[in-house]
Design an enzyme around this catalytic site. Structure first.
Site, PDB file in Angstrom:
ATOM      1  N   GLY A  14       0.823  -1.217   0.000  1.00 56.77           N
ATOM      2  CA  GLY A  14       0.000   0.000   0.000  1.00 56.77           C
ATOM      3  C   GLY A  14       0.853   1.261   0.000  1.00 56.77           C
ATOM      4  O   GLY A  14       0.523   2.247   0.642  1.00 56.77           O
ATOM      5  N   ALA A  17       2.810   2.811  -5.218  1.00 56.58           N
ATOM      6  CA  ALA A  17       2.498   1.865  -6.304  1.00 56.58           C
ATOM      7  C   ALA A  17       1.186   1.136  -6.021  1.00 56.58           C
ATOM      8  O   ALA A  17       0.325   0.996  -6.907  1.00 56.58           O
ATOM      9  CB  ALA A  17       3.637   0.867  -6.469  1.00 56.58           C
ATOM     10  N   LYS A  80       5.568  22.053 -11.224  1.00 62.17           N
ATOM     11  CA  LYS A  80       6.934  21.763 -11.647  1.00 62.17           C
ATOM     12  C   LYS A  80       7.052  21.959 -13.158  1.00 62.17           C
ATOM     13  O   LYS A  80       6.354  21.300 -13.930  1.00 62.17           O
ATOM     14  CB  LYS A  80       7.269  20.314 -11.261  1.00 62.17           C
ATOM     15  CG  LYS A  80       8.637  19.868 -11.755  1.00 62.17           C
ATOM     16  CD  LYS A  80       8.955  18.469 -11.285  1.00 62.17           C
ATOM     17  CE  LYS A  80      10.203  17.969 -11.960  1.00 62.17           C
ATOM     18  NZ  LYS A  80      10.441  16.540 -11.729  1.00 62.17           N
ATOM     19  N   PRO A  98      13.571  21.376 -19.311  1.00 57.41           N
ATOM     20  CA  PRO A  98      12.197  21.887 -19.224  1.00 57.41           C
ATOM     21  C   PRO A  98      11.157  20.890 -19.732  1.00 57.41           C
ATOM     22  O   PRO A  98      11.478  20.003 -20.521  1.00 57.41           O
ATOM     23  CB  PRO A  98      12.248  23.079 -20.185  1.00 57.41           C
ATOM     24  CG  PRO A  98      13.196  22.621 -21.265  1.00 57.41           C
ATOM     25  CD  PRO A  98      14.207  21.701 -20.603  1.00 57.41           C
ATOM     26  N   LEU A 335       8.526  -0.340  -6.929  1.00 52.18           N
ATOM     27  CA  LEU A 335       9.909  -0.702  -6.602  1.00 52.18           C
ATOM     28  C   LEU A 335      10.157  -2.200  -6.724  1.00 52.18           C
ATOM     29  O   LEU A 335      11.294  -2.625  -6.891  1.00 52.18           O
ATOM     30  CB  LEU A 335      10.233  -0.225  -5.181  1.00 52.18           C
ATOM     31  CG  LEU A 335      10.176   1.304  -4.997  1.00 52.18           C
ATOM     32  CD1 LEU A 335      10.338   1.675  -3.528  1.00 52.18           C
ATOM     33  CD2 LEU A 335      11.233   2.004  -5.839  1.00 52.18           C
TER      34      LEU A 335
HETATM   35  C1  LIG Z   1      15.655   7.852  -2.392  1.00 53.54           C
HETATM   36  C2  LIG Z   1      14.463   7.758  -3.292  1.00 53.54           C
HETATM   37  C3  LIG Z   1      13.906   8.913  -3.842  1.00 53.54           C
HETATM   38  C4  LIG Z   1      12.810   8.825  -4.708  1.00 53.54           C
HETATM   39  N1  LIG Z   1      12.317   9.948  -5.305  1.00 53.54           N
HETATM   40  C5  LIG Z   1      11.356   9.833  -6.243  1.00 53.54           C
HETATM   41  C6  LIG Z   1      10.856  10.956  -6.939  1.00 53.54           C
HETATM   42  O1  LIG Z   1      11.221  12.101  -6.674  1.00 53.54           O
HETATM   43  N2  LIG Z   1       9.921  10.754  -7.896  1.00 53.54           N
HETATM   44  C7  LIG Z   1       9.460   9.502  -8.209  1.00 53.54           C
HETATM   45  O2  LIG Z   1       8.648   9.366  -9.120  1.00 53.54           O
HETATM   46  N3  LIG Z   1       9.867   8.439  -7.511  1.00 53.54           N
HETATM   47  C8  LIG Z   1      10.810   8.560  -6.567  1.00 53.54           C
HETATM   48  N4  LIG Z   1      11.225   7.460  -5.885  1.00 53.54           N
HETATM   49  C9  LIG Z   1      10.563   6.187  -6.098  1.00 53.54           C
HETATM   50  C10 LIG Z   1       9.258   6.148  -5.296  1.00 53.54           C
HETATM   51  O3  LIG Z   1       9.533   6.372  -3.942  1.00 53.54           O
HETATM   52  C11 LIG Z   1       8.603   4.794  -5.463  1.00 53.54           C
HETATM   53  O4  LIG Z   1       8.474   4.496  -6.810  1.00 53.54           O
HETATM   54  C12 LIG Z   1       7.221   4.815  -4.857  1.00 53.54           C
HETATM   55  O5  LIG Z   1       7.270   5.253  -3.553  1.00 53.54           O
HETATM   56  C13 LIG Z   1       6.598   3.460  -4.933  1.00 53.54           C
HETATM   57  O6  LIG Z   1       7.045   2.630  -3.918  1.00 53.54           O
HETATM   58  P1  LIG Z   1       6.299   1.250  -3.758  1.00 53.54           P
HETATM   59  O7  LIG Z   1       4.879   1.514  -3.493  1.00 53.54           O
HETATM   60  O8  LIG Z   1       6.652   0.379  -4.902  1.00 53.54           O
HETATM   61  O9  LIG Z   1       7.023   0.606  -2.483  1.00 53.54           O
HETATM   62  P2  LIG Z   1       6.898   0.951  -0.911  1.00 53.54           P
HETATM   63  O10 LIG Z   1       6.656   2.379  -0.666  1.00 53.54           O
HETATM   64  O11 LIG Z   1       8.109   0.327  -0.285  1.00 53.54           O
HETATM   65  O12 LIG Z   1       5.608   0.165  -0.440  1.00 53.54           O
HETATM   66  C14 LIG Z   1       5.661  -1.228  -0.208  1.00 53.54           C
HETATM   67  C15 LIG Z   1       4.367  -1.671   0.431  1.00 53.54           C
HETATM   68  O13 LIG Z   1       4.390  -3.077   0.555  1.00 53.54           O
HETATM   69  C16 LIG Z   1       3.983  -3.431   1.861  1.00 53.54           C
HETATM   70  N5  LIG Z   1       4.598  -4.707   2.249  1.00 53.54           N
HETATM   71  C17 LIG Z   1       5.883  -5.096   2.096  1.00 53.54           C
HETATM   72  N6  LIG Z   1       6.056  -6.331   2.607  1.00 53.54           N
HETATM   73  C18 LIG Z   1       4.846  -6.729   3.065  1.00 53.54           C
HETATM   74  C19 LIG Z   1       4.374  -7.900   3.712  1.00 53.54           C
HETATM   75  N7  LIG Z   1       5.170  -8.929   4.008  1.00 53.54           N
HETATM   76  N8  LIG Z   1       3.088  -7.954   4.053  1.00 53.54           N
HETATM   77  C20 LIG Z   1       2.238  -6.927   3.794  1.00 53.54           C
HETATM   78  N9  LIG Z   1       2.627  -5.794   3.183  1.00 53.54           N
HETATM   79  C21 LIG Z   1       3.918  -5.705   2.837  1.00 53.54           C
HETATM   80  C22 LIG Z   1       4.463  -2.276   2.734  1.00 53.54           C
HETATM   81  O14 LIG Z   1       3.757  -2.239   3.939  1.00 53.54           O
HETATM   82  C23 LIG Z   1       4.128  -1.113   1.820  1.00 53.54           C
HETATM   83  O15 LIG Z   1       2.778  -0.769   1.972  1.00 53.54           O
HETATM   84  C24 LIG Z   1      12.270   7.544  -4.993  1.00 53.54           C
HETATM   85  C25 LIG Z   1      12.797   6.403  -4.382  1.00 53.54           C
HETATM   86  C26 LIG Z   1      13.874   6.492  -3.533  1.00 53.54           C
HETATM   87  C27 LIG Z   1      14.419   5.244  -2.903  1.00 53.54           C
END
Ligand SMILES: Cc1cc2nc3c(=O)[nH]c(=O)nc-3n(C[C@H](O)[C@H](O)[C@H](O)COP(=O)(O)OP(=O)(O)OC[C@H]3O[C@@H](n4cnc5c(N)ncnc54)[C@H](O)[C@@H]3O)c2cc1C
Length: 506
Positions: A14, A17, A80, A98, A335
């Site tokens: 949650g 993504a 932006k 840009p 991710l």
């Molecule tokens: C340093 C950094 C800077 C960034 N800056 C940008 C930016 O400026 N612009 C941009 O577009 N993107 C950026 N990103 C990327 C962006 O943060 C991610 O693409 C976005 O947050 C999506 O993350 P996610 O939802 O895939 O993963 P996460 O945010 O890690 O969410 C994972 C989810 O899975 C759940 N989960 C995991 N394991 C379990 C389990 N066993 N049981 C139940 N639930 C579980 C967690 O609870 C969580 O809800 C950046 C990333 C990093 C690392």
């Protein structure tokens, strides 16, 4: 014929993504008898960074029917117009990538060829003088593009800088209102079907079993389903993009927010600055081979413009992509599908492309191999095109002042990028492609902003007489300046259109 239609979709995760996927699927599949469940663990939490976006997010929000002002207020968003890159080509350099074109074609020849010709003739005017979004950004001004295609003010686009946690919460409310069922809990096990290795169900630590026809892995870096259960494999790109850590810390806003993100090259990586309404997001993306965590955090904290609002958070990553982003009945989004550093704010964009592509190829319960292959082809291309663009920023440098930068300048680059750079260096040709992100103005911004200047320009430019060219260029500059100066300040526009309720930023 047996009904093979998908009836249950299970999203694991949650973060941004997970909730973008839940909202996107709930909107598009709303009239079908499909249950969508999302499982997340607040104990594990989310990455919580990801604040800068690219203009495509506006299409995503529009496809959900979101009201822009409401969305901006609730996510503390700012506008932006591009990204400023400082110290990348040489220390002291600054250019803006840009969201919009440079100049206008003259005599059927792309604008940059005429600019190159004028430059070779001794005209020192920088390319950015011919970009409306850059002029507006530098002046701290913003107004939405004009809907009139004949207007200069229609030739740019914009994105948002927002609080990623608030965006996920906003989409959660949207998705739940459209029937998505959220389950709080930690996934303890993934059960695979004996005959074909498809995922049959997940079980939670509570013992609850959740079965599904299609699983979307949004579990973050760990890739709970796609990697830990399905063992899909990961393609490592750290030989080209070796930064593997980040320190992130928000700070207080001490000046009116500017309508652009800043990426400043530091000794062993680069530092981001993203102004939101209630705070400024900051981070240092670095290479652990060249700097320690403590040193990186120290450098970042020393560079903050206002008091820090929290302790620095450290994140670790391996740049690359999952070998298959769709495997059997599991699609990895976010991710879990791979990671490219946020230099061009592309991760949320990749989430959006993944959702759109999944919906275009929406399968039945058999998840035909052809659908999987096409999805993986599209996503592979997106990742590779962005990778090449990011590598260009590091490789096109004249810096040798730190071991990190000397190594970037000397490193081998992907063949697909070497070919693009050769074509540009020769006669200013920017490789065009149909699929994948980053069009000509983006490549021009980085090439020319980092001193990759072609040896020659399109000879057809010479058919425009010198005086006529000088006149056209001067007229373009004047119109751009006039249009930019007529815009309200970014702060005024936000105050008028979408001012958020002040909150405690930390
Ligand atoms: C340093 C950094 C800077 C960034 N800056 C940008 C930016 O400026 N612009 C941009 O577009 N993107 C950026 N990103 C990327 C962006 O943060 C991610 O693409 C976005 O947050 C999506 O993350 P996610 O939802 O895939 O993963 P996460 O945010 O890690 O969410 C994972 C989810 O899975 C759940 N989960 C995991 N394991 C379990 C389990 N066993 N049981 C139940 N639930 C579980 C967690 O609870 C969580 O809800 C950046 C990333 C990093 C690392």
């Amino acid at each position: 014929m047996a009904d093979r239609a998908i009836r249950t979709i299970v999203i694991v995760g949650g973060g941004t993504a997970g909730w973008m996927t839940a909202a996107g699927l709930a909107a598009k599949l709303r009239d079908l008898p499909i249950d969508i469940r999302l499982v997340e663990s607040s104990e594990i939490g989310t990455v919580g960074v990801g604040e800068a976006t690219v203009p495509h997010i506006r299409h995503f929000n529009a496809s959900l029917g979101l009201d822009e002002a409401d969305f901006m207020r609730k996510t503390q968003a700012t506008y932006k117009l591009g990204i400023e890159f400082r110290n990348w080509g040489r220390v002291g350099d600054s250019y803006i990538h840009p969201f919009g074109a440079y100049g206008a074609t003259i005599g059927g020849v792309g604008f940059h060829h005429h600019w190159l010709r004028a430059r070779q003739g001794g005209d020192p005017t920088p390319l950015e003088a011919y970009s409306l979004p850059i002029r507006a950004a530098r002046l701290g001004r913003f107004a939405p593009p004009s809907p009139d295609p004949r207007s200069l003010a229609s030739t740019f686009s914009y994105a948002y800088q927002f609080d990623a946690g608030l965006y996920a919460a906003y989409l959660r409310a949207y998705a739940e209102a459209r029937g998505v069922v959220r389950t709080e809990g930690k996934v303890a096990d993934v059960i695979l079907r004996g005959e074909d290795g498809f995922i049959e169900a997940i079980t939670l630590e509570s013992g609850e079993r959740i079965a599904g026809d299609l699983f979307v892995d949004c579990s973050g870096f760990r890739g709970l389903l796609i990697e830990q259960a399905l063992k899909t494999g990961y393609e490592d790109w750290t030989r080209w993009l070796p930064c593997d850590r980040a320190a992130a810390v928000p700070c207080e806003t001490v000046e009116p927010s500017i309508p652009y993100t800043r990426a400043t090259a530091f000794d062993a990586g680069w530092r981001w600055r993203i102004p939101l309404q209630h705070r400024v997001g900051n981070g240092y993306v670095y290479c652990s081979e060249h700097i320690s965590d403590d040193e990186a955090a120290g450098k970042l904290l020393a560079d903050l413009e206002g008091p820090a609002l929290a302790e620095p958070r450290f994140l670790r990553f391996v740049t690359g992509r999952r070998k298959k982003q769709w495997s059997r009945n599991c699609v990895a989004i976010g991710l879990s599908s791979g990671f490219l550093e946020p230099l061009e704010s592309t991760s949320i964009h990749l989430i959006q492309v993944a959702i759109t592509t999944l919906l275009e190829l929406f399968p039945d319960r058999d998840c035909a191999q052809a659908d999987q292959d096409e999805y993986n082809r599209v996503m592979d291309l997106e990742f590779e095109r962005i990778r090449d663009f990011l590598v260009l920023h590091y490789h096109a440098t004249e810096r040798t002042d730190t071991p990190f930068w000397a190594a970037r300048r000397a490193m081998p680059i992907p063949d697909s990028l070497a070919y693009k750079m050769d074509l540009f260096r020769d006669r200013g040709v920017v490789v065009k492609y149909k699929d994948g992100f980053f069009l000509e103005p983006s490549w021009l911004a980085v090439y020319l902003g980092q001193n990759v200047v072609p040896l020659a320009y399109d000879p057809v430019s010479d058919t425009v007489p010198d005086a006529a060219l000088a006149q056209r260029l001067a007229a373009m500059r004047q119109t751009i300046d006039k249009t930019a100066l007529a815009m309200p300040t970014h702060a005024d526009w936000i105050a008028r259109f979408c001012a958020a309720t002040p909150v405690a930023a930390a």
